[in-house]
Design a protein around this motif. Structure first.
Motif, PDB file in Angstrom:
ATOM      1  N   SER A   1     -13.116  12.650 -15.257  1.00  0.00           N
ATOM      2  CA  SER A   1     -14.152  12.066 -14.391  1.00  0.00           C
ATOM      3  C   SER A   1     -15.054  13.132 -13.781  1.00  0.00           C
ATOM      4  O   SER A   1     -16.222  12.867 -13.484  1.00  0.00           O
ATOM      5  CB  SER A   1     -13.503  11.238 -13.282  1.00  0.00           C
ATOM      6  N   ARG A   2     -14.525  14.361 -13.615  1.00  0.00           N
ATOM      7  CA  ARG A   2     -15.316  15.432 -12.997  1.00  0.00           C
ATOM      8  C   ARG A   2     -16.106  16.248 -14.011  1.00  0.00           C
ATOM      9  O   ARG A   2     -16.969  17.038 -13.621  1.00  0.00           O
ATOM     10  CB  ARG A   2     -14.398  16.390 -12.216  1.00  0.00           C
ATOM     11  N   ASN A   3     -15.821  16.078 -15.280  1.00  0.00           N
ATOM     12  CA  ASN A   3     -16.444  16.923 -16.289  1.00  0.00           C
ATOM     13  C   ASN A   3     -17.918  16.558 -16.472  1.00  0.00           C
ATOM     14  O   ASN A   3     -18.250  15.435 -16.851  1.00  0.00           O
ATOM     15  CB  ASN A   3     -15.710  16.789 -17.623  1.00  0.00           C
TER      16      ASN A   3
ATOM     17  N   LYS B   1       0.837  -1.208   0.000  1.00  0.00           N
ATOM     18  CA  LYS B   1       0.000   0.000   0.000  1.00  0.00           C
ATOM     19  C   LYS B   1       0.872   1.258   0.000  1.00  0.00           C
ATOM     20  O   LYS B   1       0.628   2.196  -0.762  1.00  0.00           O
ATOM     21  CB  LYS B   1      -0.902  -0.020   1.239  1.00  0.00           C
ATOM     22  N   ARG B   2       1.909   1.275   0.830  1.00  0.00           N
ATOM     23  CA  ARG B   2       2.801   2.452   0.886  1.00  0.00           C
ATOM     24  C   ARG B   2       3.543   2.629  -0.435  1.00  0.00           C
ATOM     25  O   ARG B   2       3.732   3.752  -0.904  1.00  0.00           O
ATOM     26  CB  ARG B   2       3.790   2.306   2.040  1.00  0.00           C
ATOM     27  N   ALA B   3       3.956   1.516  -1.029  1.00  0.00           N
ATOM     28  CA  ALA B   3       4.660   1.607  -2.321  1.00  0.00           C
ATOM     29  C   ALA B   3       3.750   2.206  -3.381  1.00  0.00           C
ATOM     30  O   ALA B   3       4.174   3.045  -4.186  1.00  0.00           O
ATOM     31  CB  ALA B   3       5.146   0.222  -2.753  1.00  0.00           C
ATOM     32  N   GLY B   4       2.491   1.784  -3.392  1.00  0.00           N
ATOM     33  CA  GLY B   4       1.541   2.332  -4.354  1.00  0.00           C
ATOM     34  C   GLY B   4       1.331   3.822  -4.167  1.00  0.00           C
ATOM     35  O   GLY B   4       1.223   4.579  -5.142  1.00  0.00           O
ATOM     36  N   GLU B   5       1.300   4.260  -2.921  1.00  0.00           N
ATOM     37  CA  GLU B   5       1.093   5.678  -2.622  1.00  0.00           C
ATOM     38  C   GLU B   5       2.248   6.544  -3.111  1.00  0.00           C
ATOM     39  O   GLU B   5       2.072   7.733  -3.374  1.00  0.00           O
ATOM     40  CB  GLU B   5       0.915   5.877  -1.113  1.00  0.00           C
ATOM     41  N   HIS B   6       3.434   5.952  -3.211  1.00  0.00           N
ATOM     42  CA  HIS B   6       4.627   6.732  -3.574  1.00  0.00           C
ATOM     43  C   HIS B   6       5.154   6.439  -4.977  1.00  0.00           C
ATOM     44  O   HIS B   6       6.226   6.915  -5.344  1.00  0.00           O
ATOM     45  CB  HIS B   6       5.740   6.479  -2.541  1.00  0.00           C
ATOM     46  N   LEU B   7       4.402   5.665  -5.752  1.00  0.00           N
ATOM     47  CA  LEU B   7       4.839   5.422  -7.131  1.00  0.00           C
ATOM     48  C   LEU B   7       4.903   6.733  -7.907  1.00  0.00           C
ATOM     49  O   LEU B   7       4.035   7.591  -7.772  1.00  0.00           O
ATOM     50  CB  LEU B   7       3.859   4.482  -7.831  1.00  0.00           C
ATOM     51  N   ILE B   8       5.936   6.884  -8.721  1.00  0.00           N
ATOM     52  CA  ILE B   8       6.069   8.088  -9.549  1.00  0.00           C
ATOM     53  C   ILE B   8       5.194   7.908 -10.794  1.00  0.00           C
ATOM     54  O   ILE B   8       5.356   6.965 -11.560  1.00  0.00           O
ATOM     55  CB  ILE B   8       7.530   8.335  -9.951  1.00  0.00           C
ATOM     56  N   ILE B   9       4.266   8.845 -10.970  1.00  0.00           N
ATOM     57  CA  ILE B   9       3.294   8.778 -12.061  1.00  0.00           C
ATOM     58  C   ILE B   9       3.718   9.714 -13.180  1.00  0.00           C
ATOM     59  O   ILE B   9       4.273  10.786 -12.940  1.00  0.00           O
ATOM     60  CB  ILE B   9       1.888   9.156 -11.542  1.00  0.00           C
ATOM     61  N   GLN B  10       3.449   9.304 -14.411  1.00  0.00           N
ATOM     62  CA  GLN B  10       3.759  10.149 -15.563  1.00  0.00           C
ATOM     63  C   GLN B  10       3.064  11.504 -15.409  1.00  0.00           C
ATOM     64  O   GLN B  10       1.892  11.573 -15.028  1.00  0.00           O
ATOM     65  CB  GLN B  10       3.269   9.494 -16.861  1.00  0.00           C
ATOM     66  N   GLU B  11       3.799  12.569 -15.707  1.00  0.00           N
ATOM     67  CA  GLU B  11       3.261  13.911 -15.559  1.00  0.00           C
ATOM     68  C   GLU B  11       1.979  14.093 -16.382  1.00  0.00           C
ATOM     69  O   GLU B  11       1.940  13.809 -17.570  1.00  0.00           O
ATOM     70  CB  GLU B  11       4.299  14.948 -16.005  1.00  0.00           C
ATOM     71  N   GLY B  12       0.937  14.557 -15.717  1.00  0.00           N
ATOM     72  CA  GLY B  12      -0.325  14.832 -16.395  1.00  0.00           C
ATOM     73  C   GLY B  12      -1.293  13.674 -16.455  1.00  0.00           C
ATOM     74  O   GLY B  12      -2.457  13.862 -16.817  1.00  0.00           O
ATOM     75  N   CYS B  13      -0.852  12.474 -16.089  1.00  0.00           N
ATOM     76  CA  CYS B  13      -1.707  11.284 -16.203  1.00  0.00           C
ATOM     77  C   CYS B  13      -2.917  11.386 -15.274  1.00  0.00           C
ATOM     78  O   CYS B  13      -4.071  11.334 -15.719  1.00  0.00           O
ATOM     79  CB  CYS B  13      -0.894  10.026 -15.897  1.00  0.00           C
ATOM     80  N   PHE B  14      -2.666  11.523 -13.979  1.00  0.00           N
ATOM     81  CA  PHE B  14      -3.770  11.577 -13.019  1.00  0.00           C
ATOM     82  C   PHE B  14      -4.612  12.841 -13.196  1.00  0.00           C
ATOM     83  O   PHE B  14      -5.803  12.827 -12.934  1.00  0.00           O
ATOM     84  CB  PHE B  14      -3.226  11.477 -11.595  1.00  0.00           C
ATOM     85  N   LYS B  15      -3.981  13.917 -13.650  1.00  0.00           N
ATOM     86  CA  LYS B  15      -4.738  15.146 -13.900  1.00  0.00           C
ATOM     87  C   LYS B  15      -5.771  14.906 -15.011  1.00  0.00           C
ATOM     88  O   LYS B  15      -6.905  15.387 -14.940  1.00  0.00           O
ATOM     89  CB  LYS B  15      -3.798  16.288 -14.285  1.00  0.00           C
TER      90      LYS B  15
ATOM     91  N   PHE C   1      -4.026   4.949  -7.145  1.00  0.00           N
ATOM     92  CA  PHE C   1      -5.149   5.809  -7.518  1.00  0.00           C
ATOM     93  C   PHE C   1      -5.829   6.418  -6.291  1.00  0.00           C
ATOM     94  O   PHE C   1      -6.291   7.559  -6.332  1.00  0.00           O
ATOM     95  CB  PHE C   1      -6.156   5.031  -8.363  1.00  0.00           C
ATOM     96  N   ASN C   2      -5.867   5.669  -5.205  1.00  0.00           N
ATOM     97  CA  ASN C   2      -6.484   6.185  -3.988  1.00  0.00           C
ATOM     98  C   ASN C   2      -5.712   7.380  -3.435  1.00  0.00           C
ATOM     99  O   ASN C   2      -6.305   8.336  -2.919  1.00  0.00           O
ATOM    100  CB  ASN C   2      -6.554   5.083  -2.927  1.00  0.00           C
ATOM    101  N   SER C   3      -4.378   7.355  -3.584  1.00  0.00           N
ATOM    102  CA  SER C   3      -3.557   8.460  -3.081  1.00  0.00           C
ATOM    103  C   SER C   3      -3.855   9.753  -3.830  1.00  0.00           C
ATOM    104  O   SER C   3      -3.597  10.851  -3.333  1.00  0.00           O
ATOM    105  CB  SER C   3      -2.066   8.126  -3.207  1.00  0.00           C
ATOM    106  N   ALA C   4      -4.387   9.634  -5.057  1.00  0.00           N
ATOM    107  CA  ALA C   4      -4.751  10.809  -5.850  1.00  0.00           C
ATOM    108  C   ALA C   4      -6.241  11.115  -5.765  1.00  0.00           C
ATOM    109  O   ALA C   4      -6.736  11.990  -6.481  1.00  0.00           O
ATOM    110  CB  ALA C   4      -4.351  10.598  -7.305  1.00  0.00           C
ATOM    111  N   GLY C   5      -6.964  10.394  -4.900  1.00  0.00           N
ATOM    112  CA  GLY C   5      -8.395  10.615  -4.758  1.00  0.00           C
ATOM    113  C   GLY C   5      -9.199  10.150  -5.952  1.00  0.00           C
ATOM    114  O   GLY C   5     -10.296  10.658  -6.210  1.00  0.00           O
ATOM    115  N   LEU C   6      -8.685   9.148  -6.682  1.00  0.00           N
ATOM    116  CA  LEU C   6      -9.318   8.721  -7.928  1.00  0.00           C
ATOM    117  C   LEU C   6      -9.866   7.297  -7.883  1.00  0.00           C
ATOM    118  O   LEU C   6     -10.379   6.814  -8.896  1.00  0.00           O
ATOM    119  CB  LEU C   6      -8.309   8.814  -9.081  1.00  0.00           C
ATOM    120  N   LEU C   7      -9.763   6.642  -6.748  1.00  0.00           N
ATOM    121  CA  LEU C   7     -10.100   5.222  -6.713  1.00  0.00           C
ATOM    122  C   LEU C   7     -11.549   4.962  -7.113  1.00  0.00           C
ATOM    123  O   LEU C   7     -11.846   3.998  -7.829  1.00  0.00           O
ATOM    124  CB  LEU C   7      -9.834   4.651  -5.317  1.00  0.00           C
ATOM    125  N   THR C   8     -12.464   5.827  -6.691  1.00  0.00           N
ATOM    126  CA  THR C   8     -13.876   5.604  -7.008  1.00  0.00           C
ATOM    127  C   THR C   8     -14.216   5.983  -8.447  1.00  0.00           C
ATOM    128  O   THR C   8     -15.307   5.674  -8.931  1.00  0.00           O
ATOM    129  CB  THR C   8     -14.776   6.404  -6.053  1.00  0.00           C
TER     130      THR C   8
END
Length: 566
Positions: free
Chosen positions: A401-403, A381-395, A426-433
């Motif tokens: 999802s919010r549009n 779980k901690r490793a997932g929270e700290h994975l480096i994500i490609q810039e702009g991906c989660f954004k 995804f949960n660390s970015a508030g996107l899991l749901t």
């Protein structure tokens, strides 16, 4: 994690100031070139009245630009700097003359000029306020403090020059060597010319000189001004009143009452910077003991737990990784022996069945090795929270999802061994749901992995079956339009079956295999420009699944621009 961050931070301080600032604004420059105005201008089909309106706005801006140079020169305490800024102002005067020729060429001399738009006002007011020393958070009251104004002003003005040179060069590449009857050839040639490039370099050089004595905090202020100017440039292009039908952004042509956008994405090296299997192996190696005590002679052999030291695990993982790489390359070589210029999807499917069998054997080897036995759920779980994500991906996922204008489904389809790692990410970015995650799963006993997998997606064939099943589960009350984003051979069938298949990254094995079966890889932006040029009827129909064409991008910003725009 910290050493990597330290390395990235060091890179930020390398090279000339203007180059560093420009590189940090790649998102804004990408979004700018994908605006409806810029795409229509690039292909030459922009409505002439829209272009005339833009020229009117640009003249207002250039007049403010000239005034900003005057204000900056007044504050310069160095004769060389003052002279350089005055020379830069002269270049603006020449550019205004060029705009006068534009007005004459496009037949707008006798018409009434368009009123200044809110976006133009916002930009020019910011520019003149900066050149006057009115900068948010600063009090430049003393004569000495006001000597910093030229650096701040140039920090706000430099990105405009660089952006125009960049856009024109991108337009020129997208058009190709033959302009034909391109309506805006003169505009593009002027801003893509060596002369304008040198003008952009001159203002960057002057910025470098006037900023040499600034403190780190003052350089941070310049970065903020540069970034704000880029955002205002983006707003300027986005606000141009384009009334015609356009290919981009997809959301512009999306009717939520009848359309549904279904987004699919791979995870490893598409969303992430590193492969999750290496992360899981690293957790196992770090958590393994450095030495194993001698077994209890009184304990029956069948009850003794066989464990490996961290060094043994590292060596075993290295052996398995090398074996995988060698056998993978051999498999790719075997299925790329034939070549065809015609796209043959069925032949490609049969070839990838061989790769699928190899992938499953490789997973068998990992499970039998017990390398992934004993991993703690909390560590994963901690490793997932700290994975480096490609810039702009989660954004992108978050914005989509919010549009409210989109009926969107977001699906992650991955070879990853451990779904909990992805869910934590995804949960660390508030996107899991907001996302549906389909992948393999670790088996646990009391929050510790057994080393076994619940095997769901191990191969290209498994992936495309999952893709089809997910797409089929969406109701047929709306038109489902699919977008798949991937980076590797495992994504190939899904990429081809989606309405739009986008390749991010530069996998040599993907290109080598796909081209053998007639698949073409084309950069996304030039293709968008070409589609705009021939646009007729429904825009979404210009994208076709199983066409044998995949679109390449250099960043998630391009995907964001294509789908959502600014």
């Amino acid at each position: 994690m910290p050493p990597r961050l330290a390395m990235m931070s060091q890179v930020d301080f390398d090279g000339p100031l203007a180059r560093r600032l420009w590189n940090k604004c790649r998102r804004e420059s990408t979004l700018s070139k994908y605006t409806p105005f810029c795409v229509c201008l690039a292909c030459g089909c922009l409505d002439i009245d829209t272009f005339r309106c833009y020229i009117d706005q640009d003249i207002h801006f250039l007049e403010a630009f000239a005034r900003a140079y005057e204000l900056a020169a007044e504050c310069a305490d160095d004769d060389d700097a003052k002279h350089s800024i005055i020379e830069l102002r002269k270049e603006v005067t020449e550019e205004l003359k060029m705009h006068a020729s534009f007005v004459k060429e496009w037949g707008g001399e006798d018409r009434k000029a368009a009123p200044v738009s809110p976006a133009t006002v916002k930009y020019t007011e910011f520019l003149l306020a900066t050149a006057s020393g009115m900068i948010e958070g600063l009090n430049l009251a003393t004569p000495f403090e006001r000597t910093k104004v030229p650096a701040y002003a140039l920090g706000a003005m430099t990105p405009c020059m660089r952006l125009y040179a960049y856009l024109a060069s991108e337009f020129k590449v997208a058009i190709g060597p033959v302009y034909g009857d391109h309506l805006y050839k003169t505009w593009i040639e002027n801003y893509a010319s060596p002369g304008f490039e040198k003008a952009a370099e001159r203002i960057e050089d002057v910025l470098e000189k006037v900023a040499t004595t600034l403190t780190g905090e003052e350089l941070d202020t310049i970065e903020k001004l540069y970034n704000k100017a880029m955002k205002l440039e983006l707003d300027f292009f986005w606000s141009q009143p384009v009334g015609q039908k356009t290919v981009v952004p997809l959301i512009r042509n999306h009717n939520p009452a009848v359309d549904r956008l279904v987004i699919f994405s791979d995870y490893d090296l598409t969303c992430t910077v590193v492969d999750s299997s290496a992360i899981l192996a690293e957790i196992a190696i770090v958590r393994a003991p450095k030495s194993i005590p001698n077994p209890d002679p009184d304990q029956p052999a069948e009850e003794q737990t066989i464990r490996m030291t961290s060094a043994e695990l590292k060596n075993r993982w290295g052996d398995i990784s090398r074996q995988y790489t060698d056998e993978y390359e051999d498999c790719i070589d075997r299925i790329t022996t034939s070549r065809t210029d015609e796209f043959r999807y069925d032949d490609l499917c049969r070839a990838l069945e061989q790769l699928s069998a190899f992938e499953k054997r490789a997973n068998d080897r990992v499970i039998k090795s017990r390398l992934l036995k004993g991993l703690n759920f909390d560590d994963i779980k901690r490793a997932g929270e700290h994975l480096i994500i490609q810039e702009g991906c989660f954004k992108f996922f978050s914005t989509a999802s919010r549009n409210e204008r989109l009926n969107v489904g977001i699906n992650i389809v991955s070879y990853c061994w451990c779904g909990d790692l992805i869910r934590s990410s995804f949960n660390s970015a508030g996107l899991l749901t907001q996302v549906s995650i389909q992948c393999n799963e670790f088996m646990f006993e009391e929050a510790v992995s057994t080393g076994d997998l619940v095997r769901k997606i191990e191969s290209p064939i498994d992936k495309v079956r999952t893709f089809r099943k997910i797409l089929g589960n969406y109701s047929t009350d709306k038109n489902n339009f699919s977008l798949y984003i991937g980076d590797a051979v495992g994504d190939l069938l899904c990429l081809l079956e989606a309405d739009i298949g986008i390749v991010i990254g530069s996998s040599s094995s993907l290109r080598r295999l796909a081209t053998r079966y007639g698949v073409s890889f084309v950069p996304l932006y030039p293709n968008v420009v070409r589609k705009q040029k021939v646009l007729t009827g429904e825009t979404l129909l210009s994208w076709k699944r199983l066409s044998g064409v995949l679109y390449t991008v250099s960043s998630w910003a391009e995907i964001h621009a294509l789908v959502l725009g600014c």
